[in-house]
Design a protein around this motif. Structure first.
Motif, PDB file in Angstrom:
ATOM      1  N   GLU A   8    -112.259  30.041  31.258  1.00 35.18           N
ATOM      2  CA  GLU A   8    -112.990  30.072  29.992  1.00 35.18           C
ATOM      3  C   GLU A   8    -114.510  30.116  30.203  1.00 35.18           C
ATOM      4  OE1 GLU A   8    -111.433  30.290  27.238  1.00 35.18           O
ATOM      5  OE2 GLU A   8    -109.393  29.721  27.821  1.00 35.18           O
ATOM      6  N   ALA A   9    -114.980  29.773  31.389  1.00 34.39           N
ATOM      7  CA  ALA A   9    -116.417  29.669  31.629  1.00 34.39           C
ATOM      8  C   ALA A   9    -117.059  31.045  31.732  1.00 34.39           C
ATOM      9  CB  ALA A   9    -116.668  28.881  32.912  1.00 34.39           C
ATOM     10  N   PRO A  10    -118.329  31.156  31.314  1.00 35.76           N
ATOM     11  CA  PRO A  10    -119.037  32.427  31.464  1.00 35.76           C
ATOM     12  C   PRO A  10    -119.223  32.763  32.947  1.00 35.76           C
ATOM     13  CG  PRO A  10    -120.183  30.977  29.922  1.00 35.76           C
ATOM     14  CD  PRO A  10    -119.142  30.143  30.611  1.00 35.76           C
ATOM     15  N   SER A  11    -119.014  34.020  33.289  1.00 34.12           N
ATOM     16  CA  SER A  11    -119.234  34.467  34.658  1.00 34.12           C
ATOM     17  C   SER A  11    -120.667  34.948  34.825  1.00 34.12           C
ATOM     18  CB  SER A  11    -118.268  35.613  34.996  1.00 34.12           C
ATOM     19  OG  SER A  11    -118.696  36.811  34.369  1.00 34.12           O
ATOM     20  N   ARG A  12    -120.967  35.487  35.979  1.00 36.06           N
ATOM     21  CA  ARG A  12    -122.294  36.049  36.228  1.00 36.06           C
ATOM     22  C   ARG A  12    -122.510  37.344  35.451  1.00 36.06           C
ATOM     23  NH1 ARG A  12    -124.346  37.732  42.257  1.00 36.06           N
ATOM     24  NH2 ARG A  12    -122.499  39.067  42.053  1.00 36.06           N
ATOM     25  N   LEU A  13    -121.439  37.981  35.008  1.00 37.14           N
ATOM     26  CA  LEU A  13    -121.545  39.216  34.246  1.00 37.14           C
ATOM     27  C   LEU A  13    -121.763  38.900  32.766  1.00 37.14           C
ATOM     28  CD1 LEU A  13    -118.704  41.408  35.775  1.00 37.14           C
ATOM     29  CD2 LEU A  13    -121.164  41.807  35.919  1.00 37.14           C
ATOM     30  N   PRO A  14    -122.822  39.391  32.175  1.00 41.16           N
ATOM     31  CA  PRO A  14    -123.093  39.093  30.764  1.00 41.16           C
ATOM     32  C   PRO A  14    -121.912  39.459  29.864  1.00 41.16           C
ATOM     33  CG  PRO A  14    -124.992  40.185  31.765  1.00 41.16           C
ATOM     34  CD  PRO A  14    -123.875  40.253  32.766  1.00 41.16           C
ATOM     35  N   GLY A  15    -121.487  38.493  29.060  1.00 37.90           N
ATOM     36  CA  GLY A  15    -120.424  38.737  28.103  1.00 37.90           C
ATOM     37  C   GLY A  15    -119.020  38.619  28.660  1.00 37.90           C
ATOM     38  N   TRP A  16    -118.889  38.375  29.964  1.00 35.89           N
ATOM     39  CA  TRP A  16    -117.577  38.260  30.588  1.00 35.89           C
ATOM     40  C   TRP A  16    -117.314  36.831  31.024  1.00 35.89           C
ATOM     41  CZ3 TRP A  16    -114.985  42.442  33.998  1.00 35.89           C
ATOM     42  CH2 TRP A  16    -114.894  43.637  33.279  1.00 35.89           C
ATOM     43  N   THR A  17    -116.125  36.342  30.716  1.00 37.27           N
ATOM     44  CA  THR A  17    -115.683  35.052  31.223  1.00 37.27           C
ATOM     45  C   THR A  17    -115.039  35.235  32.602  1.00 37.27           C
ATOM     46  OG1 THR A  17    -113.472  35.278  30.275  1.00 37.27           O
ATOM     47  CG2 THR A  17    -115.192  34.282  28.865  1.00 37.27           C
ATOM     48  N   ALA A  63    -115.185  41.636  46.682  1.00 39.10           N
ATOM     49  CA  ALA A  63    -116.302  40.863  47.208  1.00 39.10           C
ATOM     50  C   ALA A  63    -117.394  40.675  46.167  1.00 39.10           C
ATOM     51  CB  ALA A  63    -116.868  41.553  48.455  1.00 39.10           C
ATOM     52  N   VAL A  64    -117.730  41.733  45.457  1.00 43.09           N
ATOM     53  CA  VAL A  64    -118.775  41.623  44.428  1.00 43.09           C
ATOM     54  C   VAL A  64    -118.331  40.685  43.318  1.00 43.09           C
ATOM     55  CG1 VAL A  64    -120.026  42.891  42.649  1.00 43.09           C
ATOM     56  CG2 VAL A  64    -119.812  43.859  44.938  1.00 43.09           C
ATOM     57  N   HIS A  65    -117.105  40.836  42.864  1.00 43.16           N
ATOM     58  CA  HIS A  65    -116.638  40.006  41.750  1.00 43.16           C
ATOM     59  C   HIS A  65    -116.354  38.568  42.175  1.00 43.16           C
ATOM     60  CE1 HIS A  65    -116.731  43.029  38.724  1.00 43.16           C
ATOM     61  NE2 HIS A  65    -115.914  43.841  39.387  1.00 43.16           N
ATOM     62  N   ALA A  66    -116.112  38.342  43.454  1.00 47.30           N
ATOM     63  CA  ALA A  66    -115.990  36.957  43.917  1.00 47.30           C
ATOM     64  C   ALA A  66    -117.286  36.202  43.646  1.00 47.30           C
ATOM     65  CB  ALA A  66    -115.655  36.935  45.402  1.00 47.30           C
ATOM     66  N   ALA A  67    -118.415  36.845  43.904  1.00 52.65           N
ATOM     67  CA  ALA A  67    -119.703  36.205  43.608  1.00 52.65           C
ATOM     68  C   ALA A  67    -119.916  36.051  42.110  1.00 52.65           C
ATOM     69  CB  ALA A  67    -120.835  37.016  44.232  1.00 52.65           C
ATOM     70  N   ASP A  68    -119.371  36.972  41.315  1.00 48.67           N
ATOM     71  CA  ASP A  68    -119.496  36.861  39.860  1.00 48.67           C
ATOM     72  C   ASP A  68    -118.821  35.602  39.329  1.00 48.67           C
ATOM     73  OD1 ASP A  68    -120.874  39.270  39.666  1.00 48.67           O
ATOM     74  OD2 ASP A  68    -119.055  40.450  39.337  1.00 48.67           O
ATOM     75  N   LEU A  69    -117.845  35.076  40.080  1.00 48.47           N
ATOM     76  CA  LEU A  69    -117.108  33.886  39.624  1.00 48.47           C
ATOM     77  C   LEU A  69    -117.821  32.578  39.958  1.00 48.47           C
ATOM     78  CD1 LEU A  69    -113.443  34.904  40.570  1.00 48.47           C
ATOM     79  CD2 LEU A  69    -114.451  34.807  38.277  1.00 48.47           C
ATOM     80  N   GLY A  70    -118.967  32.650  40.627  1.00 48.99           N
ATOM     81  CA  GLY A  70    -119.695  31.439  40.981  1.00 48.99           C
ATOM     82  C   GLY A  70    -119.956  30.504  39.808  1.00 48.99           C
ATOM     83  N   PRO A  71    -120.490  31.014  38.678  1.00 42.48           N
ATOM     84  CA  PRO A  71    -120.735  30.132  37.529  1.00 42.48           C
ATOM     85  C   PRO A  71    -119.478  29.538  36.922  1.00 42.48           C
ATOM     86  CG  PRO A  71    -122.016  32.158  37.348  1.00 42.48           C
ATOM     87  CD  PRO A  71    -121.036  32.357  38.462  1.00 42.48           C
ATOM     88  N   CYS A  72    -118.309  30.061  37.289  1.00 39.02           N
ATOM     89  CA  CYS A  72    -117.033  29.553  36.762  1.00 39.02           C
ATOM     90  C   CYS A  72    -116.439  28.476  37.658  1.00 39.02           C
ATOM     91  CB  CYS A  72    -116.027  30.694  36.630  1.00 39.02           C
ATOM     92  SG  CYS A  72    -116.605  32.102  35.680  1.00 39.02           S
ATOM     93  N   GLY A  73    -117.195  28.048  38.658  1.00 41.39           N
ATOM     94  CA  GLY A  73    -116.734  26.998  39.545  1.00 41.39           C
ATOM     95  C   GLY A  73    -116.186  27.481  40.866  1.00 41.39           C
ATOM     96  N   ALA A  74    -116.247  28.781  41.127  1.00 40.37           N
ATOM     97  CA  ALA A  74    -115.720  29.309  42.386  1.00 40.37           C
ATOM     98  C   ALA A  74    -116.625  28.934  43.551  1.00 40.37           C
ATOM     99  CB  ALA A  74    -115.585  30.829  42.314  1.00 40.37           C
ATOM    100  N   ALA A  75    -116.026  28.747  44.712  1.00 39.98           N
ATOM    101  CA  ALA A  75    -116.799  28.472  45.919  1.00 39.98           C
ATOM    102  C   ALA A  75    -117.493  29.745  46.387  1.00 39.98           C
ATOM    103  CB  ALA A  75    -115.857  27.959  47.015  1.00 39.98           C
ATOM    104  N   GLU A  76    -118.323  29.607  47.419  1.00 42.43           N
ATOM    105  CA  GLU A  76    -118.962  30.779  48.013  1.00 42.43           C
ATOM    106  C   GLU A  76    -117.894  31.712  48.573  1.00 42.43           C
ATOM    107  OE1 GLU A  76    -122.240  31.874  48.484  1.00 42.43           O
ATOM    108  OE2 GLU A  76    -122.664  30.368  46.928  1.00 42.43           O
ATOM    109  N   PRO A  77    -118.052  33.018  48.400  1.00 43.00           N
ATOM    110  CA  PRO A  77    -117.059  33.950  48.956  1.00 43.00           C
ATOM    111  C   PRO A  77    -116.896  33.791  50.456  1.00 43.00           C
ATOM    112  CG  PRO A  77    -118.502  35.085  47.407  1.00 43.00           C
ATOM    113  CD  PRO A  77    -119.087  33.710  47.615  1.00 43.00           C
ATOM    114  N   ASP A  78    -115.667  33.900  50.920  1.00 44.81           N
ATOM    115  CA  ASP A  78    -115.370  33.813  52.337  1.00 44.81           C
ATOM    116  C   ASP A  78    -116.123  34.900  53.099  1.00 44.81           C
ATOM    117  OD1 ASP A  78    -113.601  34.696  54.767  1.00 44.81           O
ATOM    118  OD2 ASP A  78    -112.913  32.685  54.256  1.00 44.81           O
ATOM    119  N   PRO A  79    -116.709  34.570  54.273  1.00 45.56           N
ATOM    120  CA  PRO A  79    -117.436  35.592  55.042  1.00 45.56           C
ATOM    121  C   PRO A  79    -116.598  36.818  55.373  1.00 45.56           C
ATOM    122  CG  PRO A  79    -117.922  33.402  55.903  1.00 45.56           C
ATOM    123  CD  PRO A  79    -116.827  33.232  54.892  1.00 45.56           C
TER     124      PRO A  79
END
Length: 310
Positions: A47-56, A161-177
């Protein structure tokens, strides 16, 4: 067993980047990237906002997952097998994503993870079919014209990989190297494919502090190679982190400020500009998946910021 026509064609064709490496290695890298993204998705608040404007977070995951109404891998396999012709014009990816996201706006986290699991199974099956049926190098339709099936499958890691970083504001950890590394390889590979398809002789390295990947296009084909140092001879884009390279390519970060702060550096701008003709063949830049952004990023930033580094 006699070789198929596709296998004969593969043997006589120019080099085709990562697709010419052992399929087992390609499959292992792709599935590792998929699993890394799923692990991040499992720890997010949809439900949390992602890094992409307007996308959860839900929207980000939903548009990468496998749903009955969006059989991407089924389409690619049908085209590679010759059972279906490629679309006569590029798909409007933004419109397709909007429809898919809207259709699954009420999906639970369990629904999302199940759809990711289905996508993983389809990806593994696509690699198996490419190898067993000899269709890994068969052309499939993309945003910029036909490219090999295996190239398309590898490019999925870029979006993950790009969208993994987009999930950061939703509580996701740093993307795996390893996920970031697979995304960077996909970016190099697709850029090489585009350069080769348009007859360019060009090469560029994409480097973070621990190295990265380079491509070289010539004679209608292209190769990719790992670089294990932060610098190399010839044209290169160097960044403070590999993730920053992906963010810049995807339009998540503005390039001129990164150059001004030296978080992003260009080596041999004249060499990078050899890729500029690709901009005429890639509409709607920047943004979108690797098939739409790779060429424009390298050519475009060279043109736009040549003055900054003087």
């Amino acid at each position: 067993m006699a070789p198929t026509a596709a296998q004969h064609d593969a043997a006589s064709a120019p080099a085709r980047g990562a697709a010419t490496t052992p399929v087992a290695d390609q499959r292992a890298r792709a599935l590792l990237a998929w699993d890394a993204f799923r692990d991040l998705a499992a720890g997010t608040d949809p439900e949390a906002p992602s890094r992409l404007p307007g996308w959860t977070g839900r929207d980000v995951v939903a548009h990468l997952a496998s749903w009955p109404e969006e059989p991407l891998l089924a389409r690619l396999l049908a085209e590679a097998r010759g059972d279906r012709s490629a679309a006569p014009r590029p798909l409007d990816q933004d419109a397709a994503n909007a429809v898919l996201v809207a259709a699954h706006r009420d999906a639970s986290l369990d629904d999302l993870l199940a759809a990711l699991d289905d996508g993983r199974a389809r990806l593994a099956a696509a690699y198996a079919a490419g190898e067993s049926e000899g269709i890994g190098f068969a052309p499939t339709g993309s945003q910029v014209g036909p490219i090999p099936l295996l190239t398309q499958l590898g490019a999925i890691a870029y979006e993950l990989a790009v969208h993994a970083a987009d999930l950061g504001p939703c509580g996701a950890a740093e993307p795996d190297p390893d996920l970031v590394d697979a995304g960077l390889l996909a970016l190099a590979d697709i850029t090489g494919a585009l350069a080769a398809r348009h007859g360019l002789t060009a090469g560029t390295a994409l480097l973070g502090p621990a190295g990265g990947w380079a491509f070289d296009a010539h004679d209608g084909g292209w190769t990719v190679r790992r670089i294990r140092t932060a610098t190399t001879k010839g044209p290169a884009v160097r960044a403070a982190s590999a993730g920053l390279l992906l963010d810049a390519s995807a339009g998540r970060r503005s390039v001129p400020p990164l150059l001004a702060k030296r978080d992003l550096k260009l080596d041999n701008v004249a060499g990078l500009l050899a890729l500029a003709p690709l901009l005429d063949h890639v509409p709607g830049l920047p943004g979108g998946p690797a098939l739409r952004v790779a060429a424009g990023w390298l050519g475009g930033i060279g043109r736009a910021v040549n003055r900054i580094q003087r």
